[in-house]
Scaffold this motif. Structure first.
Motif, mmCIF file in Angstrom:
data_model
loop_
_atom_site.group_PDB
_atom_site.id
_atom_site.type_symbol
_atom_site.label_atom_id
_atom_site.label_comp_id
_atom_site.label_asym_id
_atom_site.label_seq_id
_atom_site.Cartn_x
_atom_site.Cartn_y
_atom_site.Cartn_z
ATOM 1 N N GLU A 275 0.826 -1.199 0.000
ATOM 2 C CA GLU A 275 0.000 0.000 0.000
ATOM 3 C C GLU A 275 0.864 1.254 0.000
ATOM 4 N N PHE B 124 -0.308 -15.860 -5.033
ATOM 5 C CA PHE B 124 -1.747 -15.718 -5.227
ATOM 6 C C PHE B 124 -2.540 -16.947 -4.786
ATOM 7 N N TYR C 39 -0.317 -10.397 6.142
ATOM 8 C CA TYR C 39 -0.576 -9.172 5.410
ATOM 9 C C TYR C 39 -0.898 -9.478 3.945
ATOM 10 N N LEU D 7 -4.430 -10.596 3.732
ATOM 11 C CA LEU D 7 -5.377 -9.488 3.858
ATOM 12 C C LEU D 7 -5.447 -8.699 2.546
ATOM 13 N N LEU D 8 -4.279 -8.473 1.964
ATOM 14 C CA LEU D 8 -4.201 -7.720 0.713
ATOM 15 C C LEU D 8 -5.015 -8.426 -0.369
ATOM 16 N N LEU D 9 -4.841 -9.744 -0.458
ATOM 17 C CA LEU D 9 -5.547 -10.492 -1.493
ATOM 18 C C LEU D 9 -7.053 -10.492 -1.242
ATOM 19 N N SER E 107 -8.747 -8.225 0.036
ATOM 20 C CA SER E 107 -9.393 -6.914 -0.078
ATOM 21 C C SER E 107 -9.636 -6.475 -1.521
ATOM 22 N N ILE E 108 -9.285 -7.310 -2.483
ATOM 23 C CA ILE E 108 -9.548 -6.923 -3.872
ATOM 24 C C ILE E 108 -11.032 -7.107 -4.182
ATOM 25 N N PHE F 268 -16.774 -8.451 4.441
ATOM 26 C CA PHE F 268 -16.344 -7.152 4.941
ATOM 27 C C PHE F 268 -15.988 -7.169 6.424
ATOM 28 N N PHE G 193 -12.329 -7.040 7.634
ATOM 29 C CA PHE G 193 -11.593 -5.783 7.530
ATOM 30 C C PHE G 193 -11.906 -4.871 8.701
ATOM 31 N N ALA H 183 -9.882 -6.104 11.393
ATOM 32 C CA ALA H 183 -8.479 -5.709 11.224
ATOM 33 C C ALA H 183 -8.285 -4.256 11.628
ATOM 34 N N PHE H 184 -9.274 -3.422 11.275
ATOM 35 C CA PHE H 184 -9.182 -2.000 11.605
ATOM 36 C C PHE H 184 -9.262 -1.791 13.117
ATOM 37 N N ARG I 127 -13.686 8.172 7.170
ATOM 38 C CA ARG I 127 -14.678 7.796 8.189
ATOM 39 C C ARG I 127 -15.348 9.020 8.787
ATOM 40 N N ASP J 157 -5.886 2.954 -0.146
ATOM 41 C CA ASP J 157 -5.285 1.643 -0.408
ATOM 42 C C ASP J 157 -6.360 0.564 -0.386
ATOM 43 N N VAL J 158 -6.079 -0.559 -1.059
ATOM 44 C CA VAL J 158 -7.112 -1.600 -1.156
ATOM 45 C C VAL J 158 -7.611 -2.091 0.187
ATOM 46 N N THR J 159 -6.710 -2.266 1.136
ATOM 47 C CA THR J 159 -7.178 -2.800 2.424
ATOM 48 C C THR J 159 -8.079 -1.782 3.121
ATOM 49 N N GLN K 43 -9.739 0.560 1.525
ATOM 50 C CA GLN K 43 -10.932 0.609 0.686
ATOM 51 C C GLN K 43 -11.943 -0.425 1.136
ATOM 52 N N ALA K 44 -11.467 -1.643 1.394
ATOM 53 C CA ALA K 44 -12.362 -2.704 1.823
ATOM 54 C C ALA K 44 -13.062 -2.327 3.131
ATOM 55 N N GLN K 45 -12.307 -1.706 4.041
ATOM 56 C CA GLN K 45 -12.907 -1.263 5.311
ATOM 57 C C GLN K 45 -14.012 -0.248 5.065
ATOM 58 N N GLY L 72 -17.117 -1.679 3.479
ATOM 59 C CA GLY L 72 -17.867 -2.425 4.485
ATOM 60 C C GLY L 72 -18.642 -1.499 5.401
ATOM 61 N N MET M 49 -8.706 -12.085 -11.486
ATOM 62 C CA MET M 49 -7.840 -12.837 -10.589
ATOM 63 C C MET M 49 -7.879 -14.322 -10.890
#
Lengths: 294, 282, 356
Positions: free
Chosen positions: A65, A260, A267, A270-272, A274-275, A284, A287, A290-291, C167, C191-193, C195-197, C200, C266
């Motif tokens: 990121e 892949f 990490y 998580l990255l994979l 989140s696509i 969701f 995430f 994770a946050f 947020r 960033d993608v991670t 973005q996912a948050q 959601g 993918m």
């Protein structure tokens, strides 16, 4: 298998694995201040001990990121910023220690394609002069005709109409500008091209064309790419090997399929996950967890 | 889809600005009349005809005559040569110094930048007229010295402008690209930075001319500009002040020339900035 | 169960008045959004999707102007947003319709603490005491998933990360419980991670508060996660509109098909990606016939001379002559017979001129 065939096979195997660039323990620290007026210096460790190898003809993707250090890594190894420590072995020489004419000669072999098709082309130069500049710097031609031929041939290779040579960058769309940038990068036929998010500023329909062009050029000229991207879809499409970076470190390295299909690092996982993908509903909740854990 | 290059595009936009075009016309007329002054008037600007002194405007002398019987229109036109040349030449000198200093400060940064920025500060905090007077005293009056003094006085503005521009340009990826290709500093400065600074230079030059003209007028008024009897708008006004109650026209006409020229250059400069400065463009 | 409409856009026309003449940024657009649902709007740069958001918010600024049509908003009594006075619009923004943008920094005040900004929003729209407003601000900050809302309450936007800012932006947009939330590329800068948050979070709050959402993005993947219905826009026109699933499993319009084919997937390996030849046309040089015809592999002479109208086919609304007689079957038949030849021919033709 006959002896000759076996030799041939080994030869292929060898050339496939031939390492053309070796990065050892690359570090780039930025000083951000001192503790107190005369206290210890404080640093941000933007790149903190990154090592990898690049093989001939392959595409090595660096993902992560923003702020993970992937851009600083390539900028350090190209010496756009001077790295704090480390070695970059290119043609059996430490690229970071080269000076003057040796550095100039080594630079011929490693070029870069930039992210922003707008700020990477000088608005006051014609396409001809932009593409021809690396050749001008290196004095690789003897006559004007040779220069012209080199430029036009390169334009043709990247799919640019030769009539565009006298135009200025603002007359072109984002995709065409990126083609100009690519032409400039390959005009001296380098062995290594660093691509820093080359398609992330482009529309989807144009992005595909640029990726196809990059692959085509690689097949034709056996270029090795270091391909930086945050878009894992693109990476999966173009990369042979993948380097995952997080907070200045490499957290996982492997072939595309390893990364892949069977990621080991949390990490990377998580990255994979989140696509956002068409036809696959995302979970969701993970995430949010994770946050909250941060 | 075909668009022309930057300058022809700018020119097209420029023609739409009526005031700026008018200013340009006025300036062209002034330049032509300054060049062809000997053809345009039958009089010698410096020859004294005491019999004709202090005449009011008439068909023979449209602007009247001064205390030595010299035709004021003629002297105004010859004065135009001094004023315009001082404005233009001094600003060209200022641009050269300013560009060089600004580029060095912006591009090399660090110590170079510190030193030059300090110099810029120093030069901008001098009272310009006093400094000019001191310099002219030291050098002695004369048109060459005027060029140098005024040019030397106004480089700081240009340098500050160019420094800022270069700081922005330096971040552009095409500068990085040139460095990755092994391009030298000289190449970056001449091939990449200079063409991108030209619009700023044109604008700062045009906007610097009027203040140079004003300073020249002030210096000449104080007797420090061009040596007499050479005509200059400032020295004419200086000579006219004794007669301001009786022969108002005498100071009026050179004054009008000064105001007209200054306004024209300012308007032209604003117009050019609107079309040349990328930030001002829509 | 059919839900009522919360937003009805009818024949909306927005034009830009420029030196090159009047440009149709949005050309006779018809869309509806049902209460509690998410309408995804997808398209490439310059397709008019952001202008649409501005039009709904009543924020179309010069040189743009709404030149026709209506935007009806509300459950029972529908009001036309295009005919409202500035004062009425201000009242409706915040309590009726809210918006979140791509870059929160441009819409947050950099000098005011996040909490204060939320309080100001509440006080501007409701008659409520400051202390009570503060309590509500803290509770909304907590509800966007921030764990220590009291601390964040006192921080200015620059102290927060991009995701945290977004947020806060969402908290601010939802604090007055609007019925409609417009999200204009809310995750493009993230960033993608992260973005996912954020995706959601928007989904969770939408469910909790029963908000209707217009979600604008250039990213088909993101839209597929968020939208119930999807509108595909191209150069100011609606080219296809259908249920999200239908758009992604059976895209009808050649542009929608091309767009999907161009995304690297993918789960498949291919040597080269499909791409759409040519470029998105500039608004001042739109082709005479169908606006997609210069890039379309199926284009016929009719496509190049006549603008297609929107037709119903297979539950999609699609702007293409291929579906004039309805159904998917029709298209397959056309593809099988004469079009396959025209397609190859067209591709060749476009390939020569098309550069991207």
């Amino acid at each position: 298998m006959s002896e000759a065939g076996k030799n041939q096979f080994e030869e292929n195997e060898k050339s496939e694995r031939e390492t053309i660039l070796q990065v050892k323990n690359l570090k780039k620290y930025y000083m951000v201040g001192r503790k107190g007026l005369f206290g210890e210096k404080e640093y941000v460790r933007s790149v903190d001990g990154v090592s990898f190898e690049l093989h001939r003809g392959e595409t090595l993707a660096i993902v992560g990121e923003s702020g993970c250090g992937k851009s600083t890594t390539v900028k350090s190894l190209l010496r756009v910023v001077e790295p704090t420590d480390g070695e970059v072995i290119l043609n059996r020489q430490d690229f970071l220690k080269l000076k003057g004419a040796d550095l100039k000669k080594a630079r011929r072999n490693i070029k870069m394609i930039f992210q922003d098709p707008y700020s990477s082309l000088n608005p006051r130069m014609t396409v001809r002069d932009i593409i021809g500049e690396p050749a001008d710097i290196e004095h690789v031609y003897k006559t004007e005709e040779e220069r012209e031929k080199l430029i036009l041939d390169t334009m043709e290779m990247v799919g640019l109409n030769k009539d565009f040579a006298d135009r200025y960058p603002h007359e072109f769309s984002g995709g065409q500008r990126q083609r100009i940038g690519i032409a400039r990068a390959i005009i001296l036929r380098p062995e290594i091209v660093v691509c820093d998010e080359p398609v992330s500023a482009l529309d989807v329909s144009v992005q595909a064309k640029i990726i196809n062009l990059l692959k085509e050029l690689q097949a034709k000229m056996n270029i090795s790419y270091i391909f930086i991207s945050h878009d894992l879809g693109v990476v999966k499409h173009i990369a042979d090997r993948v380097l995952v970076m997080y907070q200045g470190h490499v957290v996982e390295e492997g072939t595309r399929d390893e990364i892949f299909e069977n990621p080991k690092n949390d990490y990377t996982k998580l990255l994979l996950a989140s696509i956002p993908e068409i036809g696959k509903k995302m979970d969701f909740d993970q995430f949010e967890r994770a946050f909250q854990a941060e | 889809m075909r668009k022309k290059n930057y300058y022809s595009e700018s020119l097209k936009l420029f023609w739409k600005n009526k005031l700026a075009v008018l200013s340009l016309l006025i300036l062209i007329v002034l330049v032509i009349s300054a060049i062809f002054a000997p053809v345009l008037t039958p009089y010698d600007p410096n020859k004294q005809v005491l019999a004709d002194k202090l005449l009011f405007p008439s068909s023979k002398h449209p602007f009247g005559t001064d205390e030595f019987g010299r035709d004021i229109l003629t002297r105004c036109l010859y004065g135009c040569r001094v004023s315009l040349s001082v404005g233009i030449v001094s600003q060209l000198i200022a641009s050269v110094i300013g560009y060089f200093m600004g580029v060095c400060a912006g591009y090399f940064g660090k110590k170079t930048d510190d030193v030059i920025s300090f110099l810029i500060q120093v030069f901008s905090s001098f009272p310009a007229l006093l400094f000019a007077m001191a310099l002219m005293y030291a050098l002695g009056s004369g048109i060459m010295n005027l060029y140098l003094t005024l040019g030397f006085l106004s480089w700081a503005n240009t340098a500050r402008l160019i420094r800022g521009t270069v700081l922005q340009l330096k971040e552009q990826e095409y500068i990085q690209a040139c460095r990755i290709d092994g391009g030298s500093n000289l190449r970056v400065i001449l091939k990449h930075l200079f063409p991108n600074c030209i619009p700023m230079l044109i604008v700062s030059c045009t906007l610097g001319i009027p203040s140079a003209i004003l300073t020249e007028a002030s210096l000449s008024y104080l007797g420090l500009g061009v040596p007499s009897p050479t005509a200059s708008w400032g020295s004419m006004i200086s000579g006219a002040q004794t007669f301001i109650r009786t022969n108002t026209y005498y100071s009026l006409f050179p004054g009008i020339f000064i105001i007209l020229t200054v306004i024209a250059f300012n308007t032209l400069g604003d117009g050019l900035r609107d079309v040349l400065d990328p930030k001002m463009r829509k | 169960m059919e839900r009522e409409n919360i937003l009805e856009i009818k024949d909306l026309d927005v034009r830009l008045f420029t030196e090159r003449g009047e440009l149709p940024v949005i050309d006779r657009l018809n869309l509806t959004l049902r209460a509690g649902e998410t309408l995804g709007i997808v398209g490439e740069s310059g397709c008019g999707k952001s202008m649409l958001a501005s039009a709904i918010m009543g924020l179309v600024a010069r040189p743009g102007k709404v030149t026709g049509g209506e935007i009806l908003f509300g459950r029972d009594e529908k009001q036309d947003l295009t005919k409202m006075s500035a004062k009425e619009l201000r009242r409706i923004r915040g309590t009726g319709i809210s918006m979140i943008f791509q870059e929160p920094m441009t819409s947050l005040n950099p000098l005011m603490s996040c909490g204060r900004q939320i309080v100001e929003t509440i006080v501007a729209h409701e008659k409520i005491g400051r202390a009570e407003a503060k309590a509500r601000a803290i509770s909304i900050i907590r509800s966007v998933g921030i764990q220590r809302p009291e601390k964040v309450y006192g921080e200015v936007p620059a102290q927060l990360s991009g995701g945290m800012r977004q947020r806060i932006m969402i908290a601010m947009a939802l604090v007055c419980n609007p019925e409609l939330l417009i999200c204009d590329e809310p995750t493009t800068a993230l960033d993608v991670t992260v973005q996912a948050q954020i995706l959601g979070l928007i989904r969770r709050l939408q469910k909790e508060k029963k908000t209707s959402v217009v979600f604008i993005s250039h990213d088909m993947g993101v839209i597929s996660q968020m939208a119930d219905r999807v509108a595909v826009m191209y150069a100011g026109q609606l080219v296809e509109y259908a249920q999200a699933e239908a758009i992604f499993t059976r895209p009808l319009h050649p542009y929608t098909q091309g767009l999907q084919a161009a995304i690297p997937k993918m789960n498949e390996k291919k040597d080269s990606l499909e791409s759409i030849p040519g470029n998105v046309p500039m608004l001042y040089e739109l082709p005479k016939g169908c606006i997609f015809s210069p890039r379309c592999a199926y284009a016929t002479d009719r496509c190049r001379s006549e603008r297609p109208q929107i037709v119903e086919a297979d539950g999609h609304r699609v702007r293409c002559f291929l579906y004039e007689q309805g159904g998917d079957a029709q298209r397959r038949e056309m593809k099988a017979t004469d079009t396959s030849e025209t397609k190859i021919e067209n591709k060749k033709k476009i390939g020569e001129e098309g550069e991207g």
